[in-house]
Design a protein around this motif. Structure first.
Motif, PDB file in Angstrom:
ATOM      1  N   GLU A 145     -49.296  33.031  -7.143  1.00  0.00           N
ATOM      2  CA  GLU A 145     -47.955  32.496  -7.352  1.00  0.00           C
ATOM      3  C   GLU A 145     -48.114  31.086  -7.895  1.00  0.00           C
ATOM      4  OE1 GLU A 145     -45.329  32.585  -4.021  1.00  0.00           O
ATOM      5  OE2 GLU A 145     -45.566  34.744  -3.724  1.00  0.00           O
ATOM      6  N   ILE A 146     -47.201  30.688  -8.764  1.00  0.00           N
ATOM      7  CA  ILE A 146     -47.232  29.328  -9.308  1.00  0.00           C
ATOM      8  C   ILE A 146     -46.506  28.415  -8.331  1.00  0.00           C
ATOM      9  CG2 ILE A 146     -46.574  27.827 -11.220  1.00  0.00           C
ATOM     10  CD1 ILE A 146     -46.591  30.373 -12.996  1.00  0.00           C
ATOM     11  N   HIS A 147     -47.210  27.443  -7.798  1.00  0.00           N
ATOM     12  CA  HIS A 147     -46.599  26.485  -6.879  1.00  0.00           C
ATOM     13  C   HIS A 147     -45.919  25.363  -7.655  1.00  0.00           C
ATOM     14  CE1 HIS A 147     -46.300  23.056  -4.162  1.00  0.00           C
ATOM     15  NE2 HIS A 147     -46.204  23.944  -3.188  1.00  0.00           N
ATOM     16  N   THR A 148     -46.660  24.724  -8.550  1.00  0.00           N
ATOM     17  CA  THR A 148     -46.205  23.528  -9.259  1.00  0.00           C
ATOM     18  C   THR A 148     -46.844  23.502 -10.644  1.00  0.00           C
ATOM     19  OG1 THR A 148     -46.348  22.383  -7.119  1.00  0.00           O
ATOM     20  CG2 THR A 148     -46.016  21.002  -9.037  1.00  0.00           C
ATOM     21  N   ALA A 149     -46.212  22.832 -11.567  1.00  0.00           N
ATOM     22  CA  ALA A 149     -46.820  22.549 -12.869  1.00  0.00           C
ATOM     23  C   ALA A 149     -46.877  21.034 -13.041  1.00  0.00           C
ATOM     24  CB  ALA A 149     -46.002  23.175 -13.998  1.00  0.00           C
ATOM     25  N   ILE A 150     -47.922  20.568 -13.697  1.00  0.00           N
ATOM     26  CA  ILE A 150     -48.017  19.147 -14.030  1.00  0.00           C
ATOM     27  C   ILE A 150     -48.197  19.034 -15.538  1.00  0.00           C
ATOM     28  CG2 ILE A 150     -49.135  16.927 -13.603  1.00  0.00           C
ATOM     29  CD1 ILE A 150     -50.289  18.093 -11.032  1.00  0.00           C
ATOM     30  N   ALA A 151     -47.314  18.283 -16.181  1.00  0.00           N
ATOM     31  CA  ALA A 151     -47.403  18.023 -17.615  1.00  0.00           C
ATOM     32  C   ALA A 151     -48.175  16.724 -17.826  1.00  0.00           C
ATOM     33  CB  ALA A 151     -45.995  17.903 -18.205  1.00  0.00           C
ATOM     34  N   PHE A 152     -49.021  16.698 -18.871  1.00  0.00           N
ATOM     35  CA  PHE A 152     -49.837  15.523 -19.160  1.00  0.00           C
ATOM     36  C   PHE A 152     -49.751  15.160 -20.641  1.00  0.00           C
ATOM     37  CE2 PHE A 152     -51.949  17.466 -15.502  1.00  0.00           C
ATOM     38  CZ  PHE A 152     -52.279  16.382 -14.701  1.00  0.00           C
ATOM     39  N   GLY A 153     -49.936  13.876 -20.920  1.00  0.00           N
ATOM     40  CA  GLY A 153     -50.021  13.379 -22.288  1.00  0.00           C
ATOM     41  C   GLY A 153     -50.035  11.859 -22.277  1.00  0.00           C
ATOM     42  N   TYR A 154     -50.313  11.279 -23.424  1.00  0.00           N
ATOM     43  CA  TYR A 154     -50.286   9.824 -23.535  1.00  0.00           C
ATOM     44  C   TYR A 154     -48.834   9.377 -23.688  1.00  0.00           C
ATOM     45  CZ  TYR A 154     -55.324   9.979 -23.975  1.00  0.00           C
ATOM     46  OH  TYR A 154     -56.657  10.183 -23.731  1.00  0.00           O
ATOM     47  N   PRO A 155     -48.323   8.560 -22.749  1.00  0.00           N
ATOM     48  CA  PRO A 155     -46.896   8.223 -22.774  1.00  0.00           C
ATOM     49  C   PRO A 155     -46.487   7.371 -23.971  1.00  0.00           C
ATOM     50  CG  PRO A 155     -47.998   7.190 -20.877  1.00  0.00           C
ATOM     51  CD  PRO A 155     -49.026   7.969 -21.627  1.00  0.00           C
ATOM     52  N   THR A 156     -45.235   7.592 -24.382  1.00  0.00           N
ATOM     53  CA  THR A 156     -44.659   6.797 -25.470  1.00  0.00           C
ATOM     54  C   THR A 156     -43.514   5.938 -24.954  1.00  0.00           C
ATOM     55  OG1 THR A 156     -43.179   8.618 -26.073  1.00  0.00           O
ATOM     56  CG2 THR A 156     -45.278   8.479 -27.252  1.00  0.00           C
TER      57      THR A 156
END
Length: 195
Positions: A145-156
């Motif tokens: 089951e998917i508990h959580t997702a985390i999105a990543f990237g260099y912030p603008t």
């Protein structure tokens, strides 16, 4: 302020990213390693981490996530060119009933986002996601089951901690540049000492 506290102060939630800038493999490996090293109740290590770095797959699941629930969609949702470049899904076994799994997930998410921020990579921990659609899009095995997702990237954009105003409101807000401001209570209002 020491270096650790500066790092913690800067590690805010970021919701707009430089989509043209990929995260180096060694940074991704360090983010995953920080999850592996995180504390776990009874050291059961019940979480599994699905790393979604393929650009097409990242774009495919982007509309299945919801950013900045406290803001109108047109302000809080990243626009074209501002999407994340990486997602990491925190997975648990489908039959798992352990009440400590959410705690373990929180610790792992904190470790991963801090490890990312050490390299200037911003993140957004997300619970408002379409788990069923993401499962189908990524062919996540049924045993998870998917508990959580985390999105990543260099912030603008910038994200700054500010004191709570006289009105007592805690909702984050944007300025005219779409930079975030996050009211935080004073430490004396959230703690007391027993001596």
């Amino acid at each position: 302020m020491n270096e650790m506290m500066k790092l913690m102060t800067g590690r805010r939630t970021y919701r707009r990213f430089d989509q043209s800038r990929r995260i180096p493999e060694e940074v991704i490996e360090e983010i995953i390693e920080s999850a592996r090293l995180s504390s776990s109740a009874r050291n059961d290590q019940q979480l599994t981490f699905a790393v979604v770095e393929n650009a097409e797959k990242v774009e495919e699941i982007f509309p299945m996530t919801r950013f900045a629930g406290a803001l109108p969609k047109e302000l809080g949702t990243p626009k074209d060119g501002e999407h994340p470049v990486l997602y990491i899904l925190l997975l648990m076994k489908a039959e798992a009933k352990d009440p400590w799994i959410p705690v373990d997930a929180g610790i792992a998410a904190a470790n991963m986002t801090m490890a990312a921020w050490y390299h200037g990579v911003g993140s957004c921990i997300m619970g408002a996601i379409d788990r069923k659609a993401i499962r189908e899009a990524l062919a996540i095995p049924e045993k998870y089951e998917i508990h959580t997702a985390i999105a990543f990237g260099y912030p603008t954009h910038k994200s700054t901690v500010v004191p709570v105003g006289e009105d007592g409101k805690l909702k984050y807000y944007l300025d005219e540049n779409r930079d975030y401001y996050v009211p935080k209570k004073d430490v004396r209002d959230i703690s007391f000492r027993i001596r």
